[in-house]
Design a protein around this motif. Sequence first.
Motif, PDB file in Angstrom:
ATOM      1  N   TYR A  62     -34.949  -3.982   8.311  1.00  0.00           N
ATOM      2  CA  TYR A  62     -35.072  -5.412   8.045  1.00  0.00           C
ATOM      3  C   TYR A  62     -36.477  -5.735   7.569  1.00  0.00           C
ATOM      4  CZ  TYR A  62     -30.695  -6.486  10.440  1.00  0.00           C
ATOM      5  OH  TYR A  62     -29.382  -6.570  10.801  1.00  0.00           O
ATOM      6  N   THR A  63     -36.586  -6.834   6.859  1.00  0.00           N
ATOM      7  CA  THR A  63     -37.886  -7.390   6.473  1.00  0.00           C
ATOM      8  C   THR A  63     -37.840  -8.887   6.733  1.00  0.00           C
ATOM      9  OG1 THR A  63     -37.081  -7.538   4.225  1.00  0.00           O
ATOM     10  CG2 THR A  63     -38.459  -5.659   4.738  1.00  0.00           C
ATOM     11  N   PRO A  64     -38.106  -9.301   7.969  1.00  0.00           N
ATOM     12  CA  PRO A  64     -38.033 -10.724   8.298  1.00  0.00           C
ATOM     13  C   PRO A  64     -39.104 -11.519   7.547  1.00  0.00           C
ATOM     14  CG  PRO A  64     -38.908  -9.463  10.138  1.00  0.00           C
ATOM     15  CD  PRO A  64     -38.509  -8.482   9.094  1.00  0.00           C
ATOM     16  N   TRP A  65     -38.671 -12.531   6.833  1.00  0.00           N
ATOM     17  CA  TRP A  65     -39.567 -13.322   5.993  1.00  0.00           C
ATOM     18  C   TRP A  65     -40.764 -13.869   6.750  1.00  0.00           C
ATOM     19  CZ3 TRP A  65     -35.866 -16.730   2.589  1.00  0.00           C
ATOM     20  CH2 TRP A  65     -35.133 -15.888   1.753  1.00  0.00           C
ATOM     21  N   ARG A  66     -40.556 -14.289   7.994  1.00  0.00           N
ATOM     22  CA  ARG A  66     -41.670 -14.915   8.727  1.00  0.00           C
ATOM     23  C   ARG A  66     -42.860 -13.979   8.902  1.00  0.00           C
ATOM     24  NH1 ARG A  66     -39.669 -15.285  15.022  1.00  0.00           N
ATOM     25  NH2 ARG A  66     -40.164 -13.141  15.537  1.00  0.00           N
ATOM     26  N   HIS A  67     -42.629 -12.676   8.789  1.00  0.00           N
ATOM     27  CA  HIS A  67     -43.724 -11.713   8.920  1.00  0.00           C
ATOM     28  C   HIS A  67     -44.516 -11.559   7.634  1.00  0.00           C
ATOM     29  CE1 HIS A  67     -41.948  -9.441  12.593  1.00  0.00           C
ATOM     30  NE2 HIS A  67     -42.127 -10.713  12.810  1.00  0.00           N
ATOM     31  N   PHE A  68     -43.951 -11.958   6.523  1.00  0.00           N
ATOM     32  CA  PHE A  68     -44.591 -11.692   5.241  1.00  0.00           C
ATOM     33  C   PHE A  68     -45.067 -12.948   4.516  1.00  0.00           C
ATOM     34  CE2 PHE A  68     -41.675  -8.255   6.230  1.00  0.00           C
ATOM     35  CZ  PHE A  68     -42.564  -7.186   6.233  1.00  0.00           C
ATOM     36  N   ILE A  69     -44.536 -14.094   4.899  1.00  0.00           N
ATOM     37  CA  ILE A  69     -44.973 -15.351   4.292  1.00  0.00           C
ATOM     38  C   ILE A  69     -46.104 -15.924   5.143  1.00  0.00           C
ATOM     39  CG2 ILE A  69     -44.318 -17.707   3.702  1.00  0.00           C
ATOM     40  CD1 ILE A  69     -41.486 -16.682   3.208  1.00  0.00           C
ATOM     41  N   GLN A  70     -47.230 -16.165   4.537  1.00  0.00           N
ATOM     42  CA  GLN A  70     -48.413 -16.670   5.228  1.00  0.00           C
ATOM     43  C   GLN A  70     -48.869 -17.975   4.582  1.00  0.00           C
ATOM     44  OE1 GLN A  70     -49.445 -14.932   7.932  1.00  0.00           O
ATOM     45  NE2 GLN A  70     -47.832 -13.453   7.497  1.00  0.00           N
ATOM     46  N   THR A  71     -49.598 -18.767   5.325  1.00  0.00           N
ATOM     47  CA  THR A  71     -50.198 -19.973   4.749  1.00  0.00           C
ATOM     48  C   THR A  71     -51.680 -20.008   5.117  1.00  0.00           C
ATOM     49  OG1 THR A  71     -49.596 -21.306   6.673  1.00  0.00           O
ATOM     50  CG2 THR A  71     -48.077 -21.343   4.824  1.00  0.00           C
ATOM     51  N   THR A  72     -52.484 -20.357   4.138  1.00  0.00           N
ATOM     52  CA  THR A  72     -53.915 -20.526   4.333  1.00  0.00           C
ATOM     53  C   THR A  72     -54.320 -21.800   3.618  1.00  0.00           C
ATOM     54  OG1 THR A  72     -54.217 -18.126   4.326  1.00  0.00           O
ATOM     55  CG2 THR A  72     -56.183 -19.467   4.030  1.00  0.00           C
ATOM     56  N   ASP A  73     -54.875 -22.738   4.367  1.00  0.00           N
ATOM     57  CA  ASP A  73     -55.300 -24.024   3.803  1.00  0.00           C
ATOM     58  C   ASP A  73     -54.180 -24.684   3.001  1.00  0.00           C
ATOM     59  OD1 ASP A  73     -57.859 -23.705   4.895  1.00  0.00           O
ATOM     60  OD2 ASP A  73     -58.517 -22.563   3.135  1.00  0.00           O
TER      61      ASP A  73
ATOM     62  N   LEU B 222     -41.683  11.338   2.862  1.00  0.00           N
ATOM     63  CA  LEU B 222     -40.825  12.132   3.738  1.00  0.00           C
ATOM     64  C   LEU B 222     -39.465  12.441   3.109  1.00  0.00           C
ATOM     65  CD1 LEU B 222     -41.603  10.403   7.157  1.00  0.00           C
ATOM     66  CD2 LEU B 222     -42.416  12.632   6.344  1.00  0.00           C
ATOM     67  N   ASP B 223     -39.291  12.032   1.853  1.00  0.00           N
ATOM     68  CA  ASP B 223     -38.040  12.269   1.119  1.00  0.00           C
ATOM     69  C   ASP B 223     -36.841  11.661   1.850  1.00  0.00           C
ATOM     70  OD1 ASP B 223     -36.569  13.177  -1.076  1.00  0.00           O
ATOM     71  OD2 ASP B 223     -36.085  15.073  -0.084  1.00  0.00           O
ATOM     72  N   LEU B 224     -37.008  10.414   2.309  1.00  0.00           N
ATOM     73  CA  LEU B 224     -35.936   9.674   2.956  1.00  0.00           C
ATOM     74  C   LEU B 224     -35.496   8.531   2.046  1.00  0.00           C
ATOM     75  CD1 LEU B 224     -37.445   9.494   6.549  1.00  0.00           C
ATOM     76  CD2 LEU B 224     -35.355  10.728   5.895  1.00  0.00           C
ATOM     77  N   LEU B 225     -34.212   8.258   2.042  1.00  0.00           N
ATOM     78  CA  LEU B 225     -33.689   7.106   1.318  1.00  0.00           C
ATOM     79  C   LEU B 225     -33.842   5.877   2.196  1.00  0.00           C
ATOM     80  CD1 LEU B 225     -30.389   8.761   0.080  1.00  0.00           C
ATOM     81  CD2 LEU B 225     -32.446   8.350  -1.268  1.00  0.00           C
ATOM     82  N   GLY B 226     -33.837   4.697   1.593  1.00  0.00           N
ATOM     83  CA  GLY B 226     -33.972   3.473   2.363  1.00  0.00           C
ATOM     84  C   GLY B 226     -33.050   2.374   1.866  1.00  0.00           C
ATOM     85  N   ILE B 227     -32.579   1.566   2.795  1.00  0.00           N
ATOM     86  CA  ILE B 227     -31.847   0.352   2.457  1.00  0.00           C
ATOM     87  C   ILE B 227     -32.654  -0.815   3.001  1.00  0.00           C
ATOM     88  CG2 ILE B 227     -29.777  -1.036   2.843  1.00  0.00           C
ATOM     89  CD1 ILE B 227     -28.146   1.485   2.798  1.00  0.00           C
ATOM     90  N   PHE B 228     -33.111  -1.635   2.095  1.00  0.00           N
ATOM     91  CA  PHE B 228     -33.960  -2.793   2.364  1.00  0.00           C
ATOM     92  C   PHE B 228     -33.050  -3.973   2.725  1.00  0.00           C
ATOM     93  CE2 PHE B 228     -36.029  -6.594   0.737  1.00  0.00           C
ATOM     94  CZ  PHE B 228     -37.352  -6.440   1.084  1.00  0.00           C
ATOM     95  N   LYS B 229     -33.163  -4.478   3.959  1.00  0.00           N
ATOM     96  CA  LYS B 229     -32.353  -5.618   4.392  1.00  0.00           C
ATOM     97  C   LYS B 229     -33.275  -6.835   4.463  1.00  0.00           C
ATOM     98  CE  LYS B 229     -30.735  -3.373   8.053  1.00  0.00           C
ATOM     99  NZ  LYS B 229     -29.917  -3.105   9.259  1.00  0.00           N
ATOM    100  N   ALA B 230     -33.236  -7.650   3.419  1.00  0.00           N
ATOM    101  CA  ALA B 230     -34.149  -8.792   3.309  1.00  0.00           C
ATOM    102  C   ALA B 230     -33.763  -9.913   4.265  1.00  0.00           C
ATOM    103  CB  ALA B 230     -34.138  -9.318   1.882  1.00  0.00           C
ATOM    104  N   GLY B 231     -34.773 -10.669   4.710  1.00  0.00           N
ATOM    105  CA  GLY B 231     -34.559 -11.835   5.570  1.00  0.00           C
ATOM    106  C   GLY B 231     -33.893 -12.947   4.795  1.00  0.00           C
TER     107      GLY B 231
ATOM    108  N   ASN C  56     -36.403 -12.768  18.259  1.00  0.00           N
ATOM    109  CA  ASN C  56     -36.114 -14.078  18.848  1.00  0.00           C
ATOM    110  C   ASN C  56     -35.770 -15.087  17.757  1.00  0.00           C
ATOM    111  OD1 ASN C  56     -36.661 -13.099  21.398  1.00  0.00           O
ATOM    112  ND2 ASN C  56     -38.792 -13.764  21.363  1.00  0.00           N
ATOM    113  N   VAL C  57     -34.794 -15.893  17.978  1.00  0.00           N
ATOM    114  CA  VAL C  57     -34.342 -16.932  17.061  1.00  0.00           C
ATOM    115  C   VAL C  57     -33.986 -16.335  15.695  1.00  0.00           C
ATOM    116  CG1 VAL C  57     -34.754 -19.316  16.339  1.00  0.00           C
ATOM    117  CG2 VAL C  57     -36.011 -18.417  18.270  1.00  0.00           C
ATOM    118  N   GLY C  58     -33.605 -15.051  15.640  1.00  0.00           N
ATOM    119  CA  GLY C  58     -33.153 -14.440  14.402  1.00  0.00           C
ATOM    120  C   GLY C  58     -34.197 -14.170  13.362  1.00  0.00           C
ATOM    121  N   GLY C  59     -35.466 -14.273  13.709  1.00  0.00           N
ATOM    122  CA  GLY C  59     -36.526 -13.965  12.754  1.00  0.00           C
ATOM    123  C   GLY C  59     -36.886 -15.131  11.918  1.00  0.00           C
TER     124      GLY C  59
END
Length: 111
Positions: A53-64, A91-100, A108-111
């Motif tokens: 998963y890539t929960p949006w709240r972890h990647f969206i930031q606000t400054t001023d 590591l030669d691993l495949l990935g599935i990106f599950k976007a928020g 908590n609260v679903g991210g």
Amino acid sequence: MPTYTYKNCRFEKDGQPFFVIASDYHFFRDRRENWVPRLTQLKELGVRLITFYTPWRHFIQTTDGEIWYDFTGKTKDSRDLVAFLETLKKLDLLGIFKAGPFVPSELNVGG
């Protein structure tokens, strides 16, 4: 680069049968220094595909009042999506990106 196909009810890699063994790994919940050892252990168990998963709240930031996106771990190194993707590749691993934005029950609260 390998070619993956789905034919006759099975996956193939470069024309050969390919059995997919997958595991979920929430990289943002683990310390960055643990990524390689844990992913290596999964690979040793036969896992070849990592879903994450890539929960949006972890990647969206606000400054001023300005919104910006942190995919390089500037705000917290365990959220370095770029480095995680590079680790999978190394590591030669495949990935599935599950976007928020919603991450069921893993946060908590679903991210």
